[in-house]
Design a protein around this motif. Structure first.
Motif, short mmCIF file in Angstrom:
data_model
loop_
_atom_site.label_atom_id
_atom_site.label_comp_id
_atom_site.label_asym_id
_atom_site.label_seq_id
_atom_site.Cartn_x
_atom_site.Cartn_y
_atom_site.Cartn_z
N UNK A 197 56.52 58.15 39.05
CA UNK A 197 55.18 58.03 38.47
C UNK A 197 54.67 56.62 38.73
N UNK A 198 53.55 56.52 39.40
CA UNK A 198 52.99 55.21 39.75
C UNK A 198 51.65 54.97 39.07
N UNK A 199 51.29 55.80 38.11
CA UNK A 199 49.96 55.73 37.50
C UNK A 199 49.66 54.37 36.89
N UNK A 200 50.62 53.74 36.25
CA UNK A 200 50.37 52.42 35.65
C UNK A 200 50.10 51.37 36.72
N UNK A 201 50.86 51.41 37.81
CA UNK A 201 50.66 50.46 38.89
C UNK A 201 49.29 50.65 39.54
N UNK A 202 48.90 51.90 39.75
CA UNK A 202 47.61 52.19 40.36
C UNK A 202 46.48 51.69 39.46
N UNK A 203 46.59 51.94 38.18
CA UNK A 203 45.57 51.49 37.24
C UNK A 203 45.49 49.96 37.23
N UNK A 204 46.63 49.30 37.23
CA UNK A 204 46.65 47.83 37.23
C UNK A 204 45.99 47.28 38.49
N UNK A 205 46.31 47.84 39.64
CA UNK A 205 45.73 47.36 40.89
C UNK A 205 44.24 47.58 40.92
N UNK A 206 43.80 48.72 40.39
CA UNK A 206 42.37 49.01 40.35
C UNK A 206 41.60 48.03 39.51
N UNK A 207 42.21 47.57 38.44
CA UNK A 207 41.56 46.60 37.57
C UNK A 207 41.34 45.27 38.27
N UNK A 208 42.26 44.91 39.17
CA UNK A 208 42.17 43.62 39.83
C UNK A 208 41.48 43.68 41.19
N UNK A 209 41.68 44.77 41.91
CA UNK A 209 41.20 44.81 43.29
C UNK A 209 40.01 45.72 43.52
N UNK A 210 39.70 46.61 42.62
CA UNK A 210 38.66 47.59 42.85
C UNK A 210 37.28 47.19 42.38
N UNK A 211 37.12 45.94 42.06
CA UNK A 211 35.82 45.49 41.55
C UNK A 211 34.91 45.04 42.69
N UNK A 212 33.70 45.54 42.64
CA UNK A 212 32.70 45.16 43.62
C UNK A 212 32.20 43.76 43.27
N UNK A 213 32.17 42.85 44.24
CA UNK A 213 31.77 41.47 43.94
C UNK A 213 30.29 41.38 43.53
N UNK A 214 30.05 40.57 42.57
CA UNK A 214 28.69 40.31 42.11
C UNK A 214 27.89 39.66 43.24
N UNK A 215 26.60 39.94 43.28
CA UNK A 215 25.74 39.33 44.30
C UNK A 215 25.68 37.81 44.13
N UNK A 216 26.05 37.33 42.94
CA UNK A 216 26.07 35.88 42.68
C UNK A 216 27.19 35.18 43.44
N UNK A 217 28.19 35.95 43.84
CA UNK A 217 29.34 35.38 44.53
C UNK A 217 29.05 35.41 46.03
N UNK A 218 28.98 34.23 46.65
CA UNK A 218 28.65 34.13 48.07
C UNK A 218 29.79 33.46 48.82
N UNK A 219 30.91 34.17 48.89
CA UNK A 219 32.05 33.69 49.67
C UNK A 219 32.24 34.63 50.84
N UNK A 220 32.96 34.18 51.85
CA UNK A 220 33.24 35.05 52.99
C UNK A 220 33.94 36.32 52.55
N UNK A 221 34.93 36.17 51.67
CA UNK A 221 35.69 37.34 51.22
C UNK A 221 34.80 38.32 50.46
#
Length: 184
Positions: free
Chosen positions: A77-101
């Motif tokens: 069962x990897x559901x906790x890991x998937x949820x944790x990764x989504x919280x950190x990596x699945x966020x769309x960057x705000x338009x206020x953030x103007x970095x290359x990444x």
């Protein structure tokens, strides 16, 4: 191992290429694995491939999917890991953030969301969840078969890669009669 997951996801996000004018529809069957259909859309959702690259992407997806099926069969069962990764990596960057990444993530999400007729924020969230799920199942599966903690820090990475590849090959051979490719 967490670093490997983050690196895989970030590397996938950075790879930006167009996917227009395809000879395939998203609902075309790309492969069938142990009775479960994989569509072109399933593959293109997690792999950014043009028509020439699609057979390799289908092959890679089938292998990941097979490993995921085996992991689930093992009760992993990897559901906790998937949820944790989504919280950190699945966020769309705000338009206020103007970095290359941030700009690369927005460009990636916008181009891929258009293909799937989704909002970029929704696509990025779902992409991250699916990519994280496949990665987490793969990592858990290989942790069951390879004792990474016993590896010497100076262990030859090629030897580890060869061991993992052999595990994948053995798994593929075990289910070869239950895998049907429609795009080759």
């Amino acid at each position: 191992m967490q670093k490997l997951i983050y690196t895989t996801i970030l590397a996938s996000l950075v790879f930006i290429a167009g996917c227009t004018g395809s000879q395939y529809d998203l609902d075309d069957t790309a492969a069938v694995v142990k009775g479960e259909e994989i569509t072109v859309g399933d593959v293109l959702f997690v792999y950014n491939a043009d028509d020439d690259e699609l057979p390799d992407a289908v092959d890679a997806y089938v292998m990941e999917y097979l490993v995921m099926q085996e992991s689930k069969k093992m009760g992993i069962d990897v559901s906790e890991k998937v949820e944790m990764h989504g919280q950190f990596l699945g966020r769309y960057p705000s338009e206020d953030v103007d970095t290359d990444q941030a700009n690369e993530v927005r460009q990636f999400a916008e181009s891929r969301a258009e293909l799937f007729d989704m909002e970029p924020e929704t696509y990025l969230e779902e992409y991250t969840r699916k990519r994280s799920e496949l990665s987490a199942y793969s990592n858990a599966f290989f942790e069951e078969h390879v004792d990474f903690e016993e590896l010497d820090a100076d262990e030859d990475i090629e030897e580890v890669d060869a061991t993992i590849q052999q595990i994948i090959n053995d798994l593929y051979e075990e289910y070869e009669d239950e895998i049907e490719f429609h795009i080759e």
